[in-house]
Design a protein around this motif. Structure first.
Motif, PDB file in Angstrom:
ATOM      1  N   ARG A  25       0.986  -1.040  -0.087  1.00  0.00           N
ATOM      2  CA  ARG A  25       0.125   0.092  -0.014  1.00  0.00           C
ATOM      3  C   ARG A  25       0.928   1.204  -0.083  1.00  0.00           C
ATOM      4  O   ARG A  25       0.695   2.230  -0.672  1.00  0.00           O
ATOM      5  CB  ARG A  25      -0.972  -0.121   1.298  1.00  0.00           C
ATOM      6  CG  ARG A  25      -2.014   1.077   1.234  1.00  0.00           C
ATOM      7  CD  ARG A  25      -3.021   1.180   0.138  1.00  0.00           C
ATOM      8  NE  ARG A  25      -3.256   2.373  -0.371  1.00  0.00           N
ATOM      9  CZ  ARG A  25      -4.290   2.562  -1.189  1.00  0.00           C
ATOM     10  NH1 ARG A  25      -4.965   1.443  -1.650  1.00  0.00           N
ATOM     11  NH2 ARG A  25      -4.577   3.577  -1.556  1.00  0.00           N
ATOM     12  N   ILE A  26       2.039   1.143   0.852  1.00  0.00           N
ATOM     13  CA  ILE A  26       2.800   2.288   0.683  1.00  0.00           C
ATOM     14  C   ILE A  26       3.438   2.581  -0.658  1.00  0.00           C
ATOM     15  O   ILE A  26       3.505   3.799  -1.142  1.00  0.00           O
ATOM     16  CB  ILE A  26       4.166   2.042   1.820  1.00  0.00           C
ATOM     17  CG1 ILE A  26       3.640   1.726   3.204  1.00  0.00           C
ATOM     18  CG2 ILE A  26       5.015   3.223   1.679  1.00  0.00           C
ATOM     19  CD1 ILE A  26       2.995   2.750   3.800  1.00  0.00           C
ATOM     20  N   GLY A  27       3.775   1.186  -1.360  1.00  0.00           N
ATOM     21  CA  GLY A  27       4.153   1.579  -2.598  1.00  0.00           C
ATOM     22  C   GLY A  27       3.145   2.027  -3.496  1.00  0.00           C
ATOM     23  O   GLY A  27       3.670   3.162  -4.655  1.00  0.00           O
ATOM     24  N   ASN A  67       5.802   7.318   6.434  1.00  0.00           N
ATOM     25  CA  ASN A  67       5.506   8.379   7.268  1.00  0.00           C
ATOM     26  C   ASN A  67       4.315   9.213   7.180  1.00  0.00           C
ATOM     27  O   ASN A  67       3.241   9.257   8.140  1.00  0.00           O
ATOM     28  CB  ASN A  67       6.822   9.223   7.760  1.00  0.00           C
ATOM     29  CG  ASN A  67       7.625   8.721   8.553  1.00  0.00           C
ATOM     30  OD1 ASN A  67       7.453   8.056   9.610  1.00  0.00           O
ATOM     31  ND2 ASN A  67       8.916   8.361   7.955  1.00  0.00           N
ATOM     32  N   LEU A  68       4.074   9.706   5.990  1.00  0.00           N
ATOM     33  CA  LEU A  68       2.924  10.326   5.793  1.00  0.00           C
ATOM     34  C   LEU A  68       1.782   9.520   5.833  1.00  0.00           C
ATOM     35  O   LEU A  68       0.607   9.533   6.466  1.00  0.00           O
ATOM     36  CB  LEU A  68       2.875  10.854   4.350  1.00  0.00           C
ATOM     37  CG  LEU A  68       3.635  12.118   3.935  1.00  0.00           C
ATOM     38  CD1 LEU A  68       3.876  12.362   2.294  1.00  0.00           C
ATOM     39  CD2 LEU A  68       3.150  13.364   4.599  1.00  0.00           C
ATOM     40  N   VAL A  69       1.867   8.074   5.070  1.00  0.00           N
ATOM     41  CA  VAL A  69       0.513   7.379   5.315  1.00  0.00           C
ATOM     42  C   VAL A  69      -0.001   6.898   6.772  1.00  0.00           C
ATOM     43  O   VAL A  69      -1.010   7.082   7.146  1.00  0.00           O
ATOM     44  CB  VAL A  69       0.802   6.352   4.206  1.00  0.00           C
ATOM     45  CG1 VAL A  69      -0.304   5.309   4.637  1.00  0.00           C
ATOM     46  CG2 VAL A  69       0.975   6.752   2.744  1.00  0.00           C
ATOM     47  N   LEU A  70       1.016   6.577   7.310  1.00  0.00           N
ATOM     48  CA  LEU A  70       0.847   6.003   8.786  1.00  0.00           C
ATOM     49  C   LEU A  70       0.320   7.009   9.555  1.00  0.00           C
ATOM     50  O   LEU A  70      -0.620   6.855  10.466  1.00  0.00           O
ATOM     51  CB  LEU A  70       2.165   5.280   9.472  1.00  0.00           C
ATOM     52  CG  LEU A  70       2.514   4.018   8.730  1.00  0.00           C
ATOM     53  CD1 LEU A  70       3.691   3.308   9.464  1.00  0.00           C
ATOM     54  CD2 LEU A  70       1.420   3.020   8.690  1.00  0.00           C
ATOM     55  N   LYS A  71       0.831   8.369   9.387  1.00  0.00           N
ATOM     56  CA  LYS A  71       0.229   9.457  10.300  1.00  0.00           C
ATOM     57  C   LYS A  71      -1.180   9.584   9.751  1.00  0.00           C
ATOM     58  O   LYS A  71      -2.081  10.006  10.757  1.00  0.00           O
ATOM     59  CB  LYS A  71       1.069  10.537  10.337  1.00  0.00           C
ATOM     60  CG  LYS A  71       2.214  10.600  11.198  1.00  0.00           C
ATOM     61  CD  LYS A  71       3.026  11.863  11.014  1.00  0.00           C
ATOM     62  CE  LYS A  71       4.493  11.461  11.732  1.00  0.00           C
ATOM     63  NZ  LYS A  71       5.878  12.003  11.146  1.00  0.00           N
ATOM     64  N   LYS A  72      -1.400   9.769   8.541  1.00  0.00           N
ATOM     65  CA  LYS A  72      -2.678  10.069   8.025  1.00  0.00           C
ATOM     66  C   LYS A  72      -3.688   9.003   8.524  1.00  0.00           C
ATOM     67  O   LYS A  72      -4.842   9.429   8.793  1.00  0.00           O
ATOM     68  CB  LYS A  72      -2.875  10.099   6.426  1.00  0.00           C
ATOM     69  CG  LYS A  72      -3.947  10.743   5.710  1.00  0.00           C
ATOM     70  CD  LYS A  72      -3.758  10.762   4.294  1.00  0.00           C
ATOM     71  CE  LYS A  72      -3.753   9.549   3.673  1.00  0.00           C
ATOM     72  NZ  LYS A  72      -3.491   9.584   2.237  1.00  0.00           N
ATOM     73  N   MET A 177       2.101  -1.562  12.767  1.00  0.00           N
ATOM     74  CA  MET A 177       1.253  -0.528  11.873  1.00  0.00           C
ATOM     75  C   MET A 177       1.096  -0.920  10.467  1.00  0.00           C
ATOM     76  O   MET A 177      -0.029  -0.744   9.995  1.00  0.00           O
ATOM     77  CB  MET A 177       1.998   0.813  12.022  1.00  0.00           C
ATOM     78  CG  MET A 177       2.196   1.288  13.475  1.00  0.00           C
ATOM     79  SD  MET A 177       0.713   1.426  14.499  1.00  0.00           S
ATOM     80  CE  MET A 177      -0.460   2.484  13.779  1.00  0.00           C
ATOM     81  N   LEU A 178       2.136  -1.687   9.890  1.00  0.00           N
ATOM     82  CA  LEU A 178       1.959  -2.027   8.542  1.00  0.00           C
ATOM     83  C   LEU A 178       1.002  -3.020   8.341  1.00  0.00           C
ATOM     84  O   LEU A 178       0.133  -3.227   7.619  1.00  0.00           O
ATOM     85  CB  LEU A 178       3.313  -2.261   8.033  1.00  0.00           C
ATOM     86  CG  LEU A 178       4.287  -1.282   7.541  1.00  0.00           C
ATOM     87  CD1 LEU A 178       5.669  -1.711   7.161  1.00  0.00           C
ATOM     88  CD2 LEU A 178       3.671  -0.472   6.359  1.00  0.00           C
ATOM     89  N   SER A 179       1.067  -3.933   9.435  1.00  0.00           N
ATOM     90  CA  SER A 179      -0.089  -5.107   9.389  1.00  0.00           C
ATOM     91  C   SER A 179      -1.304  -4.468   9.430  1.00  0.00           C
ATOM     92  O   SER A 179      -2.373  -4.922   8.621  1.00  0.00           O
ATOM     93  CB  SER A 179       0.315  -5.989  10.770  1.00  0.00           C
ATOM     94  OG  SER A 179      -0.839  -6.665  10.862  1.00  0.00           O
TER      95      SER A 179
END
Ligand SMILES: [Zn+2]
Length: 488
Positions: A25-27, A67-72, A177-179
């Protein structure tokens, strides 16, 4: 030129695939604008390689994006609350706080050391540990004592006993968090009864591409929070799941489904109620081959919800579809008619569904399916299924159980005698002009019998199956034309 990242090989199949989807998803967020495939995910035997088709210098873009995605997504509790297996207590562990920095660096190395040293995170990353929670991996928490999974035996001087393992099983927060991100974007979540939730995780078989995962992302919200009746047996969840997806769901053919049922026991924490894997292709074949097959499942779902009962026909249907089991297909037809009919109306199978099973489970040739003789006898047989006044399953059951042509011909003779008797009786009633319009059974001709005997010589089992399943379908109920109708 590409970037390859590896999930940590924790030995927990569900955690591994969720982390892979989180990284993917990050990709997608980072390189989603690019044309063509962005990445592939390949099963390396319990852990995954995610390969991004970009120059190595683009790793910085991934680092910014994580960092952007996890914070969002995770700086409030919204997603956590919507995720089965996250309690109000554990949601603090899986929330992104100001000042926290995340990096995908830890996934650059493929691990070759499988065993854990005591005290380290099971992902073997050094990052700050969080206790694994049931949402991230249900495999650690399975403690249904009947299955003796995840139990340890303890000995004291007085007795020995079994107890749930108390291993802490920590993982690093990045993996956590990625999980959770993987769950949010690529798993299917449904409600099940009053206090259970189902998490359906598509697990890649072999290699999948970014376009496959994009299609999952685009359909996974369709069933989100749909409710399945608590009366449905757990085994039939894949069937009910597929009956609710659009035909584009055939992307799931490249995946197995890992199904986790989580139960909120007494409003407190979660416990794992079911954890199993199923291949998808037979379910997809059934659902895609005819819209009538979906309608059949819908009929059973409605009946189950309206009457709050468990239907055994659903179990038979599931094993007929999933295992292509012949006996189950026959029992399904009979039980479906019994369980979905009401006082006033006998409900039969759609002919398309009966033919699906005849073709795909019984491997019946088209010659038999199209034979007038077979249709003719199925109509007569069906009369004793759908006619309320003369309902008598013993003919159909006799045919299902017949082992020799001799047994078969005895049953057919009995059937013909009974049908002629009913034909005469109904004709008399009609002449007297009493009651409802008479319904006379169809009488097969001598030519039909001759043809049926010929077909049975080569294909005894196939003819039996065709007579039986068609009798329980509307094929047997089609308007009956009788040659010499004296009352016309
Ligand atoms: Zn980790």
């Amino acid at each position: 030129m590409s970037i390859r990242l590896y999930t940590p090989a924790t030995g927990l199949p569900d955690l591994e695939v969720k982390i892979a989807y989180g990284i993917a998803r990050i990709g997608l967020e980072a390189f989603g604008e690019k044309k063509g495939e962005i990445f592939s995910i390949e099963d390396l035997g319990g852990h995954y390689e995610i390969e991004f088709f970009v120059d190595e210098s683009e790793f910085d873009t991934l680092e910014k994006t994580i960092n952007l995605v996890l914070k969002k997504v995770f700086s409030s509790f919204h997603v956590q609350r919507m995720t089965p297996g996250v309690t109000s207590k554990s949601q603090n562990n899986v929330t992104v706080y100001a000042g926290e920095e995340y990096s995908l660096n830890i996934y650059q190395k493929a691990f070759h050391r499988w065993a854990n040293k005591s005290g380290e995170n099971i992902c073997k990353h050094a990052g700050s540990p969080i206790r694994n929670i049931i949402a991230l991996s249900s495999a650690t928490s399975y403690h249904n004592s009947r299955d003796f999974i995840d139990l340890q035996s303890y000995k004291t001087s007085k007795a020995s006993y079994l107890q749930r393992s108390t291993d802490r099983k920590n993982i690093c927060k990045t993996c956590g968090m990625l999980s959770l991100l993987g769950i949010w974007f690529a798993t299917f979540v449904m409600n099940f009864g009053e206090n259970k939730e189902v998490m359906i995780i598509p697990v890649p078989e072999g290699k999948i591409m970014s376009s496959d995962l994009r299609r999952i992302f685009s359909i996974q919200h369709l069933v989100r929070r749909d409710r399945i009746s608590g009366k449905a047996p757990e085994r039939v969840l894949p069937l009910l799941f597929f009956s609710r997806l659009p035909s584009s769901a055939n992307v799931l053919e490249k995946f197995n489904l890992l199904i986790t049922v989580l139960e909120r026991a007494g409003g407190q924490g979660y416990r794992v109620d079911g954890f199993y894997t199923v291949p998808t292709s037979n379910y997809i074949e059934f659902i895609n081959s005819s819209p009538f097959n979906i309608a059949i499942v819908d009929t059973m779902i409605r009946r189950m919800s309206a009457e709050n009962v468990t239907l055994t026909s659903l179990l038979h249907l599931n094993s007929a579809v999933h295992y292509k089991n012949k006996k189950s297909a026959s029992l399904f037809a009979r039980q479906y008619v019994l369980e979905t009919s009401s006082e006033g109306k006998v409900n039969l199978l759609y002919p398309e569904t009966a033919k699906y099973f005849l073709r795909r489970v019984f491997m019946v040739k088209e010659e038999i399916l199209n034979s007038t003789a077979v249709k003719s006898f199925a109509k007569t047989l069906g009369y004793f299924v759908w006619n309320k006044n003369y309902q008598n399953y013993s003919f159909a059951d006799g045919i299902r159980n017949a082992r020799t042509e001799k047994e078969m011909s005895e049953i057919l003779q009995r059937l013909m005698r009974e049908a002629k008797l009913r034909y005469d009786q109904e004709s008399k009633e009609e002449q007297k002009g009493e009651g409802m319009q008479a319904e006379r059974p169809h009488i097969p001709s001598a030519k039909d019998l001759e043809e049926l005997n010929r077909l049975m010589k080569d294909s005894f089992e196939e003819v039996k199956a065709a007579l039986y399943l068609l009798a329980f379908s509307y094929e047997s109920h089609k308007k009956i034309y009788v040659g010499e109708d004296t009352n016309a």
